[in-house]
Design an enzyme around this catalytic site. Structure first.
Site, short mmCIF file in Angstrom:
data_model
loop_
_atom_site.label_atom_id
_atom_site.label_comp_id
_atom_site.label_asym_id
_atom_site.label_seq_id
_atom_site.Cartn_x
_atom_site.Cartn_y
_atom_site.Cartn_z
N CYS A 54 0.84 -1.20 0.00
CA CYS A 54 0.00 0.00 0.00
C CYS A 54 0.88 1.26 0.00
O CYS A 54 1.97 1.26 0.53
CB CYS A 54 -0.93 0.09 1.20
SG CYS A 54 -1.96 -1.33 1.47
N LYS A 80 5.23 -4.32 -4.80
CA LYS A 80 6.69 -4.26 -4.80
C LYS A 80 7.29 -4.52 -3.42
O LYS A 80 8.25 -5.26 -3.29
CB LYS A 80 7.11 -2.88 -5.31
CG LYS A 80 8.60 -2.65 -5.35
CD LYS A 80 9.14 -3.06 -6.69
CE LYS A 80 10.63 -2.90 -6.78
NZ LYS A 80 11.20 -4.00 -7.59
C1 AGP Z 1 10.86 -10.06 -7.35
O1 AGP Z 1 10.64 -9.94 -8.68
C2 AGP Z 1 9.74 -10.02 -6.46
N1 AGP Z 1 8.83 -9.01 -6.74
C3 AGP Z 1 9.96 -10.36 -5.00
O2 AGP Z 1 10.33 -11.69 -4.97
C4 AGP Z 1 10.96 -9.53 -4.17
O3 AGP Z 1 12.25 -9.76 -4.61
C5 AGP Z 1 10.81 -9.91 -2.69
O4 AGP Z 1 9.52 -9.56 -2.27
C6 AGP Z 1 11.84 -9.26 -1.80
O5 AGP Z 1 11.78 -7.87 -1.84
P1 AGP Z 1 12.95 -7.00 -1.25
O6 AGP Z 1 14.15 -7.25 -2.11
O7 AGP Z 1 12.47 -5.60 -1.34
O8 AGP Z 1 13.19 -7.45 0.14
#
Ligand code: AGP
Length: 580
Positions: free
Chosen positions: A2, A575
């Site tokens: 969010c 994200k």
């Molecule tokens: C990757 O393409 C994903 N959207 C996801 O796996 C991401 O890498 C994961 O949520 C970890 O996020 P962070 O690197 O911000 O910790």
């Protein structure tokens, strides 16, 4: 998870400001979007299910308010519906709030409020907080907040309007990021600094709350009033080089610039000062989620060679579910693009509690994970907006290499990588993508490091193109999955070293002889007849995972385009995952 924003400012085009802010925050969630402000003494909200673009269409007339809040949602508590879209207004209409995070004890608090006669419009935990604030009946809103904080458990970044105090926003933070920034004649509070245009910003810590107005702010924690220092705001403009419609493709194309940036930044050995101060360690553990975890699987090899120790990698949520034995002689390295991922953050807390040495490798220096770890190394990737992490993965792998060089005591250099790196033929990848999207599943096969890199390729293809791409170690095929291979099956085989060429021929034959099609991906020619092939650019062997991963990122991107899906906003995802 969010995105939220609050603005106070005179003479602003509030509609434009809110929409532009939400557009920047939309990568954090896009199930619904809404805004709220007070008009003629009454709180007003405008909301839509779906993306910010729909809200933008709906808000045709200007907003006559000097203060407003807005939210773009990734649904957790309560389904994707208009009633659950933020902002939420308390029943008595005194409070209107937007919230990121999860109130863990919301169900019991809701039941208590319902018993007292409160009527709820939706299912969110946020509406519970709005009504708790309303029910405290303190005159000073800060006293109400203090009281509510005694009741709620969980993670929350909250921005609130109280209709009796129309010159200020109320803010509360725990385990979910929240910042504010002053700029000529206005102040903005948000879950992300990308919406700020001022020179500095202030970052709230867990347990802090207060009020901000155009000239001033008052902040508190459980011990009383606190002072805060400003942090310089780094401008993180996105490089929209190709004028393309998607962040993801631009971010992939930025990879080479990221390598150059890292090469430059890491020339200054002071970057390792804090790491050096951690002192000696006899074991290393690497922890992350999703793509960040996959970068650990590649980084592990560099560090094992440098430290001459075997290294274990952990998915953060698994690390938390069954924590390994931890002690003060261990170095735990936490990798996270955002620096805010809740599972990784919890793992940091566990490592700290056990006295382990902690190092953060993140893209955001002021993020919670960067601040909670004793030492920090930046990945220098620049802002990444696409939900699918691309350039950040490559950057994380390179940082592991830089750290390994530092541990070995040799000067790190990315010369061979930078000079040898070339993007693959995208037309050819697009042609292959057209064939692959006809399949519901894909087998991604490799050995050793190639297998580990296929795990990341699989994640990328699954999350954005919605094709179930599953990575398998080549040797495991005959131990079960071969049963799935028939004339309809397609396998992509990755082979980046000359050494395993004989064995890869066997793998290809195992698949082809059952009628399956093989796409061979390598810097070398296929060792036998295959259905299709993709050529990788040749970089020094130790950097080959970077050459291959970019090819798979592009493949995932083009598969998604061919399916008419939006690669930047994959279904059900966001994200930054700030809830466990
Ligand atoms: C990757 O393409 C994903 N959207 C996801 O796996 C991401 O890498 C994961 O949520 C970890 O996020 P962070 O690197 O911000 O910790």
């Amino acid at each position: 998870m969010c995105g939220l924003i609050g603005i106070i400012g005179k003479g602003l085009d509030m509609r434009k400001e809110l929409i532009e802010g939400l557009e920047k925050l939309e990568y954090r969630g896009y199930d619904s979007a809404g805004i709220g402000y007070v008009e003629n003494g009454q709180p007003v909200t405008q909301k839509t299910v779906g993306q910010v673009a729909r809200l933008k269409e709906k808000l045709s007339s200007p907003i006559k308010a000097e203060m407003a809040i807005a939210h773009t949602r990734w649904a957790t508590n309560g389904g994707v519906s208009l009633e659950n879209c933020h902002p939420h207004i308390s029943e008595g209409k005194t409070w209107m709030i937007v919230h990121n995070g999860i109130i863990e004890n919301a169900d019991e608090l809701r039941a208590e409020l319902e018993e007292k006669g409160v009527h709820f419009y939706g299912q969110t935990d946020t509406e519970v907080v709005a009504n708790l604030l309303e029910r405290t009946k303190f005159v000073d809103p800060i006293d109400s907040i203090r009281e509510v904080l005694k009741k709620i458990k969980g993670s929350y970044a909250i921005v609130a309007i109280n209709k009796n105090y129309l010159d200020r926003l109320f803010i509360i933070k725990n385990k979910s990021p929240l910042y504010f920034s002053y700029d000529e004649g206005s102040v903005r509070v948000a879950s992300d600094t990308s919406v700020f245009s001022g020179k500095n910003f202030i970052s709230l810590n867990d347990g802090e709350f207060g009020e901000i107005n155009l000239n001033n702010f008052k902040l508190f924690n459980k011990n009383g009033k606190i002072n805060k220092k400003e942090t310089k705001l780094e401008k993180t403009e996105i490089n929209r080089k190709n004028n393309s419609n998607y962040y993801m493709i631009d971010e992939i194309h930025e990879t080479i610039d990221v390598f150059k940036r890292i090469n430059c930044e890491y020339k200054d050995l002071k970057i390792f000062n804090k790491f050096d101060k951690l002192g000696a360690f006899d074991e290393i553990k690497l922890i992350g989620c999703g793509t960040a975890y996959h970068s650990c699987l590649i980084g592990k090899k560099y560090l094992e060679e440098a430290a001459m120790k075997e290294i274990n990698c952990y998915i953060a949520s698994e690390f938390n579910a069954e924590p390994p034995k931890l002690n003060k002689n261990m170095l735990c390295i936490f990798v996270s693009q955002s620096g805010e991922t809740a599972d990784t953050l919890l793992a940091v807390e566990k490592a700290r509690a056990a006295g382990a040495k902690t190092l953060a490798i993140t893209n955001v220096p002021y993020s919670t994970i960067s601040k909670k770890c004793k030492a920090y190394l930046p990945i220098c990737a620049g802002r990444e907006v696409g939900v699918a992490s691309t350039k950040a993965y490559s950057a994380q792998v390179v940082i592991f290499y830089m750290l390994a060089c530092h541990i070995k005591g040799v000067a790190p250099s990315l010369k061979g990588l930078i000079s040898g790196f070339k993007f693959p033929d995208e037309e050819k990848i697009r042609e292959l993508a057209k064939k692959l999207i006809k399949k519901r599943e894909l087998f991604l096969i490799g050995r050793g490091e190639d297998y580990r890199n296929m795990l990341e390729a699989g994640l990328k293809i699954r999350e954005i193109s919605l094709v179930n791409a599953v990575a398998l170690p080549a040797g495991e095929l005959k131990h079960g999955t071969l049963a799935l291979i028939d004339e309809d099956a397609i396998a992509i085989v990755l082979q980046t070293s000359q050494k395993g060429m004989e064995k890869v021929k066997n793998t290809i034959n195992e698949i082809s002889s059952r009628g399956g099609k093989v796409v061979f991906v390598s810097q070398f020619d296929p060792p036998c007849e295959v259905y299709d092939s993709l050529k990788l650019c040749q970089v020094p062997q130790k950097f080959m995972p970077l050459s291959s991963v970019v090819t798979f990122q592009l493949l995932a991107f083009y598969m998604t385009l061919e399916k008419n899906l939006n690669p930047d906003k994959p279904r059900n995802l966001a994200k930054s995952v700030t809830v466990e």
